[in-house]
Write a protein that holds these residues in place. Structure first.
Motif, PDB file in Angstrom:
ATOM      1  N   SER A  28       8.051 -28.993  16.748  1.00  0.00           N
ATOM      2  CA  SER A  28       6.536 -28.307  16.682  1.00  0.00           C
ATOM      3  C   SER A  28       5.890 -29.124  17.086  1.00  0.00           C
ATOM      4  CB  SER A  28       6.191 -26.394  16.378  1.00  0.00           C
ATOM      5  OG  SER A  28       5.850 -26.665  14.845  1.00  0.00           O
ATOM      6  N   ILE A  29       5.586 -30.095  16.046  1.00  0.00           N
ATOM      7  CA  ILE A  29       4.727 -31.283  15.748  1.00  0.00           C
ATOM      8  C   ILE A  29       5.167 -32.334  17.498  1.00  0.00           C
ATOM      9  CG2 ILE A  29       4.251 -33.506  15.107  1.00  0.00           C
ATOM     10  CD1 ILE A  29       4.655 -31.875  11.918  1.00  0.00           C
ATOM     11  N   ALA A  82      -2.609 -40.115   7.525  1.00  0.00           N
ATOM     12  CA  ALA A  82      -4.097 -40.301   8.064  1.00  0.00           C
ATOM     13  C   ALA A  82      -3.591 -40.796   9.513  1.00  0.00           C
ATOM     14  CB  ALA A  82      -4.504 -41.753   7.656  1.00  0.00           C
ATOM     15  N   ALA A  83      -2.642 -41.381   9.728  1.00  0.00           N
ATOM     16  CA  ALA A  83      -2.533 -42.057  10.611  1.00  0.00           C
ATOM     17  C   ALA A  83      -2.538 -40.474  12.158  1.00  0.00           C
ATOM     18  CB  ALA A  83      -1.693 -43.045  11.346  1.00  0.00           C
ATOM     19  N   LEU A  84      -1.679 -39.794  11.608  1.00  0.00           N
ATOM     20  CA  LEU A  84      -1.036 -38.726  12.665  1.00  0.00           C
ATOM     21  C   LEU A  84      -2.263 -38.007  13.018  1.00  0.00           C
ATOM     22  CD1 LEU A  84       1.167 -37.240  13.788  1.00  0.00           C
ATOM     23  CD2 LEU A  84       1.587 -36.246  11.615  1.00  0.00           C
ATOM     24  N   GLY A  85      -3.520 -37.715  11.756  1.00  0.00           N
ATOM     25  CA  GLY A  85      -4.433 -37.220  11.946  1.00  0.00           C
ATOM     26  C   GLY A  85      -5.669 -37.852  12.657  1.00  0.00           C
ATOM     27  N   LEU A  86      -5.733 -39.016  13.084  1.00  0.00           N
ATOM     28  CA  LEU A  86      -6.249 -39.682  13.945  1.00  0.00           C
ATOM     29  C   LEU A  86      -6.084 -40.091  14.941  1.00  0.00           C
ATOM     30  CD1 LEU A  86      -8.825 -42.603  13.842  1.00  0.00           C
ATOM     31  CD2 LEU A  86      -7.136 -43.540  14.060  1.00  0.00           C
ATOM     32  N   TYR A  87      -4.615 -39.590  14.978  1.00  0.00           N
ATOM     33  CA  TYR A  87      -4.146 -39.471  16.958  1.00  0.00           C
ATOM     34  C   TYR A  87      -4.539 -38.585  16.968  1.00  0.00           C
ATOM     35  CZ  TYR A  87      -0.235 -38.601  20.127  1.00  0.00           C
ATOM     36  OH  TYR A  87       0.092 -37.964  20.840  1.00  0.00           O
ATOM     37  N   TYR A  88      -4.140 -36.782  16.419  1.00  0.00           N
ATOM     38  CA  TYR A  88      -4.871 -35.503  16.830  1.00  0.00           C
ATOM     39  C   TYR A  88      -6.036 -35.967  17.030  1.00  0.00           C
ATOM     40  CZ  TYR A  88       0.074 -32.858  16.285  1.00  0.00           C
ATOM     41  OH  TYR A  88       1.223 -33.041  16.286  1.00  0.00           O
ATOM     42  N   LYS A 136      -6.388 -29.358  14.088  1.00  0.00           N
ATOM     43  CA  LYS A 136      -4.518 -30.028  13.664  1.00  0.00           C
ATOM     44  C   LYS A 136      -5.308 -31.590  12.955  1.00  0.00           C
ATOM     45  CE  LYS A 136      -2.513 -28.445  17.474  1.00  0.00           C
ATOM     46  NZ  LYS A 136      -2.212 -29.147  19.147  1.00  0.00           N
ATOM     47  N   HIS A 137      -5.847 -32.366  13.285  1.00  0.00           N
ATOM     48  CA  HIS A 137      -6.039 -33.583  12.715  1.00  0.00           C
ATOM     49  C   HIS A 137      -7.413 -33.998  10.674  1.00  0.00           C
ATOM     50  CE1 HIS A 137     -10.345 -33.200  14.356  1.00  0.00           C
ATOM     51  NE2 HIS A 137     -10.538 -33.004  13.250  1.00  0.00           N
ATOM     52  N   GLY A 138      -7.606 -32.362  11.149  1.00  0.00           N
ATOM     53  CA  GLY A 138      -8.047 -31.880   9.901  1.00  0.00           C
ATOM     54  C   GLY A 138      -7.241 -31.877   8.627  1.00  0.00           C
ATOM     55  N   THR A 139      -5.716 -31.064   9.276  1.00  0.00           N
ATOM     56  CA  THR A 139      -4.574 -30.660   8.575  1.00  0.00           C
ATOM     57  C   THR A 139      -4.547 -31.781   7.969  1.00  0.00           C
ATOM     58  OG1 THR A 139      -5.115 -28.512   8.982  1.00  0.00           O
ATOM     59  CG2 THR A 139      -2.892 -29.210   8.415  1.00  0.00           C
ATOM     60  N   PHE A 194      -5.511 -34.871   7.956  1.00  0.00           N
ATOM     61  CA  PHE A 194      -6.503 -35.880   6.611  1.00  0.00           C
ATOM     62  C   PHE A 194      -6.527 -35.061   5.386  1.00  0.00           C
ATOM     63  CE2 PHE A 194      -8.761 -37.379  10.709  1.00  0.00           C
ATOM     64  CZ  PHE A 194      -8.570 -38.183  10.549  1.00  0.00           C
ATOM     65  N   LEU A 195      -6.445 -33.851   5.139  1.00  0.00           N
ATOM     66  CA  LEU A 195      -6.149 -33.110   4.334  1.00  0.00           C
ATOM     67  C   LEU A 195      -5.177 -33.594   3.301  1.00  0.00           C
ATOM     68  CD1 LEU A 195      -7.646 -30.580   2.148  1.00  0.00           C
ATOM     69  CD2 LEU A 195      -6.088 -29.583   3.274  1.00  0.00           C
ATOM     70  N   PHE A 196      -3.867 -33.362   4.016  1.00  0.00           N
ATOM     71  CA  PHE A 196      -2.906 -33.704   2.863  1.00  0.00           C
ATOM     72  C   PHE A 196      -3.154 -35.554   2.505  1.00  0.00           C
ATOM     73  CE2 PHE A 196       0.149 -30.783   5.629  1.00  0.00           C
ATOM     74  CZ  PHE A 196      -0.235 -30.439   4.984  1.00  0.00           C
ATOM     75  N   SER A 197      -3.268 -36.479   3.058  1.00  0.00           N
ATOM     76  CA  SER A 197      -4.145 -37.628   2.911  1.00  0.00           C
ATOM     77  C   SER A 197      -4.473 -37.654   1.508  1.00  0.00           C
ATOM     78  CB  SER A 197      -4.233 -38.246   4.383  1.00  0.00           C
ATOM     79  OG  SER A 197      -4.563 -39.435   4.207  1.00  0.00           O
ATOM     80  N   ALA A 198      -5.622 -36.856   1.979  1.00  0.00           N
ATOM     81  CA  ALA A 198      -6.386 -36.753   0.540  1.00  0.00           C
ATOM     82  C   ALA A 198      -5.891 -36.203  -0.081  1.00  0.00           C
ATOM     83  CB  ALA A 198      -7.710 -35.884   1.070  1.00  0.00           C
ATOM     84  N   CYS A 199      -4.938 -35.564   0.006  1.00  0.00           N
ATOM     85  CA  CYS A 199      -3.586 -35.284  -1.491  1.00  0.00           C
ATOM     86  C   CYS A 199      -2.962 -36.158  -1.860  1.00  0.00           C
ATOM     87  CB  CYS A 199      -2.957 -33.805  -0.602  1.00  0.00           C
ATOM     88  SG  CYS A 199      -4.032 -32.295  -0.975  1.00  0.00           S
ATOM     89  N   SER A 200      -2.717 -37.318  -1.405  1.00  0.00           N
ATOM     90  CA  SER A 200      -1.509 -38.239  -0.978  1.00  0.00           C
ATOM     91  C   SER A 200      -2.443 -39.598  -1.976  1.00  0.00           C
ATOM     92  CB  SER A 200      -1.356 -38.475   0.080  1.00  0.00           C
ATOM     93  OG  SER A 200      -0.190 -37.729   0.658  1.00  0.00           O
ATOM     94  N   LEU A 201      -3.634 -39.262  -1.653  1.00  0.00           N
ATOM     95  CA  LEU A 201      -4.227 -40.328  -2.237  1.00  0.00           C
ATOM     96  C   LEU A 201      -4.587 -39.790  -3.880  1.00  0.00           C
ATOM     97  CD1 LEU A 201      -6.261 -42.917  -2.047  1.00  0.00           C
ATOM     98  CD2 LEU A 201      -8.448 -41.277  -1.133  1.00  0.00           C
TER      99      LEU A 201
END
Length: 449
Positions: free
Chosen positions: A241-242, A295-301, A380-383, A385-392
């Motif tokens: 779906s993504i 982060a790249a996926l979030g930026l894309y969205y 979508k992009h916020g979601t 970006f949240l995953f990116s922050a958790c990974s950091l």
């Protein structure tokens, strides 16, 4: 929804979206329960018998899905299959660690995740050509094979010794190390260590009042939290779906297969590197790739907004998810399962593995169940970006909190957490270097590691 007993077909209306979210997340609910009881089952019945027994509910769950004629039956089948997956994920890593030697412990431990990724790829490939109910029927075959093939595997010597089955433990050890191996000294040392570990008492939650039992459990919970909040289950459950909603230029099913292939090859690479580079390096590199890809996926969205018709950058979702999967497969996929078994003392290993596995599936439920709701709430992009922050944050956790376990015996790891020191006088230099594999003393330490 199904009509007249036909196979259920879900659409994009609100009711069916809710059904999809429950179908996607229901497996994790069953896995949570299975994980909680995996420790007592593996400890009481033994690792081997437990793994054989798990094949029964696993097969039942898949067959229910294969013959389902309503969403309710699908969900029940997934809960039962998830229950079995929780049991398996709480027991299999422990079995692998207890039968392996230190020089290949990391590789064998990582193979657990490798088998998971191969299974996911098979689902993507076969699922691209057949309906999901036939796919569920096919999925029952590996569960039966697991139960059958485990009959030919030995029980772990450490479990047998802990249950006063010395002759069976010696036979098991000889089958694992070779029939010509001298195991007398090893068996004696194994008995001494088991006696010292138990200190005349059976397992109880009071053990967690001791630092060298509590710290591994807390670190295990941290490993499982960051594994799931990297967004892995959201990515795997909703990969198709993504791609569909992102405007990717590739057909979603083909893109999912490409992601699955990348996952398998990256997991193989991680399995080969884990005993060479160490656990912390792989986890840190894995986390860094997660940060960049999500982060790249979030930026894309963020850039395309709600316009999924812009295909100029349709390659970005595929590239991002491939990088994400590569990162996950070399580090945060296999290493947490391995490290929990490595850092936990024998006495609390089954319970800690059960608690950590249950927590893992709890996190997986929240991520998979509320992924769609989270996208609606923070975009979508916020979601992503949240995953990116958790990974950091996961990188910080690895650098500051985790010990390196590469090449270390179980005694050395327990000493790191304040456990009893090794006073046996054995030569740990041989252990670290993996030399003299026929030595009974060295093999004993490798086993307990």
């Amino acid at each position: 929804m199904s009509k007249n007993g036909s196979v259920p077909r879900l659409t994009d209306n609100a009711d069916d979206k809710a059904a999809k979210s429950w179908i996607g997340s229901s497996m994790t609910l069953g896995a949570l329960v299975g994980a909680l009881i995996s420790g007592p089952m593996a400890q009481f019945f033994g690792r081997k018998k437990a793994l054989i027994a798990y094949g029964i509910p696993f097969t039942i769950g898949w067959l229910l899905m294969a013959f389902a004629r309503s969403v309710t039956i699908i969900i029940i089948g997934r809960i039962i299959a998830g229950f079995s997956a929780g049991l398996l994920s709480g027991t299999a890593p422990t079995y692998v660690v207890e039968i392996s030697i230190i020089s290949i412990r990391g590789f064998l431990g990582a193979c657990f995740q490798l088998c998971v990724t191969i299974g996911i790829l098979m689902v993507y490939v076969v699922g691209a050509f057949i309906d999901w109910n036939y796919l569920a029927g096919i999925a029952a075959v590996p569960t039966l094979l697991m139960a059958i093939l485990m009959f030919f595997m030995p029980e772990t010597p450490s479990w047998l010794i802990s249950h006063n089955k010395r002759s069976e433990a010696e036979q098991s050890l000889k089958s694992l190390r070779g029939a010509g191996s001298d195991t007398d000294q090893e068996m004696s040392q194994l008995q001494e260590q088991t006696k010292a570990s138990e200190q005349g008492q059976s397992f109880s939650l009071a053990l967690y009042a001791q630092k060298f039992h509590l710290c591994p459990m807390l670190l295990g919970l941290g490993l499982m939290f960051f594994q799931q909040f990297s967004g892995i289950n959201a990515v795997m459950f909703y990969a198709t779906s993504i791609f569909s909603e992102s405007g990717s230029s590739l057909e979603p099913k083909i893109a999912s297969i490409i992601v699955g292939v990348a996952q398998v090859f990256a997991t193989v690479a991680g399995s080969l590197l884990v005993d060479r580079l160490g656990r912390k390096i792989l986890l840190s590199a894995s986390g860094a790739l997660h940060v960049l890809s999500t982060a790249a996926l979030g930026l894309y969205y963020y850039c395309i907004g709600n316009d999924a018709t812009n295909s100029d950058f349709g390659w970005v979702p595929l590239a991002s998810l491939v990088v994400f999967i590569i990162g996950f497969s070399i580090g945060w996929g296999p290493v947490p399962w391995l490290m929990i078994a490595e850092i936990t003392p024998d006495m609390s290993r089954s319970a800690t593995s059960a608690f950590a596995t249950a927590f893992n599936w709890t996190c997986a439920f929240f991520v998979s169940k509320y992924f769609e709701a989270l996208k609606d709430a923070i975009t979508k992009h916020g979601t992503f970006f949240l995953f990116s922050a958790c990974s950091l944050l996961s990188i910080v956790f690895v650098v500051l909190a985790l010990p390196e376990t590469k090449g270390k015996s179980s005694e050395e790891i327990q000493e790191h957490f304040g456990g009893p020191k090794n006073t046996s006088g054995r030569n740990d230099g041989l252990l670290k270097n993996g030399n003299n594999p026929s030595s009974a003393g060295v093999e004993m330490d490798k086993l307990n590691a």
